[in-house]
Motif scaffolding. Structure first.
Motif, mmCIF file in Angstrom:
data_model
loop_
_atom_site.group_PDB
_atom_site.id
_atom_site.type_symbol
_atom_site.label_atom_id
_atom_site.label_comp_id
_atom_site.label_asym_id
_atom_site.label_seq_id
_atom_site.Cartn_x
_atom_site.Cartn_y
_atom_site.Cartn_z
ATOM 1 N N ARG A 5 0.843 -1.193 0.000
ATOM 2 C CA ARG A 5 0.000 0.000 0.000
ATOM 3 C C ARG A 5 0.880 1.245 0.000
ATOM 4 N NH1 ARG A 5 -4.833 -1.329 4.155
ATOM 5 N NH2 ARG A 5 -5.663 -3.144 3.083
ATOM 6 N N LYS B 79 1.102 5.363 0.888
ATOM 7 C CA LYS B 79 0.520 6.396 1.743
ATOM 8 C C LYS B 79 -0.178 7.440 0.889
ATOM 9 C CE LYS B 79 2.389 5.207 5.797
ATOM 10 N NZ LYS B 79 1.543 4.256 6.448
ATOM 11 N N THR B 80 -1.280 7.953 1.408
ATOM 12 C CA THR B 80 -2.018 9.012 0.743
ATOM 13 C C THR B 80 -2.812 9.775 1.789
ATOM 14 O OG1 THR B 80 -3.498 9.518 -1.112
ATOM 15 C CG2 THR B 80 -4.048 7.590 0.212
ATOM 16 N N SER B 81 -3.424 10.836 1.392
ATOM 17 C CA SER B 81 -4.370 11.569 2.227
ATOM 18 C C SER B 81 -5.417 12.101 1.255
ATOM 19 C CB SER B 81 -3.672 12.704 2.971
ATOM 20 O OG SER B 81 -4.607 13.378 3.780
ATOM 21 N N VAL C 249 -5.981 6.698 4.013
ATOM 22 C CA VAL C 249 -4.662 6.826 4.628
ATOM 23 C C VAL C 249 -3.614 6.138 3.765
ATOM 24 C CG1 VAL C 249 -3.289 6.253 6.673
ATOM 25 C CG2 VAL C 249 -5.666 6.981 6.924
ATOM 26 N N ASP C 250 -3.963 4.960 3.239
ATOM 27 C CA ASP C 250 -3.107 4.268 2.279
ATOM 28 C C ASP C 250 -3.979 3.452 1.343
ATOM 29 O OD1 ASP C 250 -3.626 1.711 3.471
ATOM 30 O OD2 ASP C 250 -1.932 1.932 4.814
ATOM 31 N N ASN D 115 -8.708 3.944 12.620
ATOM 32 C CA ASN D 115 -8.168 3.493 11.340
ATOM 33 C C ASN D 115 -8.800 2.149 11.022
ATOM 34 O OD1 ASN D 115 -6.566 5.718 10.965
ATOM 35 N ND2 ASN D 115 -4.684 4.740 11.606
ATOM 36 N N SER E 106 0.154 8.635 -5.484
ATOM 37 C CA SER E 106 0.180 8.928 -4.041
ATOM 38 C C SER E 106 1.583 8.805 -3.510
ATOM 39 C CB SER E 106 -0.723 7.953 -3.283
ATOM 40 O OG SER E 106 -2.067 8.163 -3.652
ATOM 41 N N ASN E 107 2.395 7.977 -4.135
ATOM 42 C CA ASN E 107 3.765 7.728 -3.691
ATOM 43 C C ASN E 107 4.727 8.829 -4.138
ATOM 44 O OD1 ASN E 107 5.644 6.135 -2.310
ATOM 45 N ND2 ASN E 107 6.261 5.099 -4.189
#
Length: 175
Positions: free
Chosen positions: A71, A73-75, A94-95, A150, A173-174
């Motif tokens: 996965r 990470k993202t927001s 979140v991911d 979460n 996202s990465n």
């Protein structure tokens, strides 16, 4: 260091009071896809040049596949609808991967095994594409400090085009 030993650092400033030489400890870790665990014996505890314990290199390591994909990470804003409910709840991704995601929610989304629908938009080459993905709750963990929960999700089978958009989102996202 394969064949030599494993160095373990502390969660606190001193290992002297927590790890005993010659004692055995169960060590576990997670690399994003696999849970790893092994039994190891403390050879020696050091305080200098930094606190750490030198432990025996394991003769075998148990590895268990936990996720089918790494996965990223993202927001990213999203909404979820618990199964059987028309109420949409705001969450934050979140991911994410093409197989699942973690979302942060202000409240519980359901019990483990419950089905929910995750909805969010992806900006793909200047065009907003809406995704609606059936998911199953895998775990739910209360977050200390900032509050909320979460929630780990496993995606149900999705179309190839939706899967490609998820690959795209995970990659961007990465960056």
């Amino acid at each position: 260091i394969e064949g030599k030993g494993v160095m373990v650092g502390p969660f606190q400033s001193s290992l002297k009071s927590t790890l005993e030489p010659e004692a055995y400890y169960f060590i576990s870790g997670f690399n994003g896809q696999y849970d790893f665990s092994f039994l190891s014996q403390v050879l020696q505890v050091f305080e200098q040049p930094f606190p750490y314990a030198l432990m025996t290199y394991p003769s075998s390591v148990d590895a268990r596949l936990v996720r089918r994909a790494m996965r990223m990470k993202t927001s990213h804003p999203a909404t979820v609808a618990p199964s059987g409910s028309n109420e949409m709840l705001s969450v934050t991704l979140v991911d994410i991967s093409h197989c699942g995601a973690m979302v942060h929610s202000a409240s519980t989304l359901g019990s483990v095994g419950s089905e929910i629908t995750l909805e969010f938009s992806v900006n793909f080459e200047g065009e907003l594409v809406n995704l609606s993905i059936g998911s199953t709750i895998c775990h739910s963990t209360r977050v200390e400090g900032n509050g909320g929960i979460n929630v780990g999700l496993a995606f149900k089978p999705i179309s190839k085009s939706d899967k490609l958009l998820l690959y795209f989102l995970a990659q961007t996202s990465n960056e």
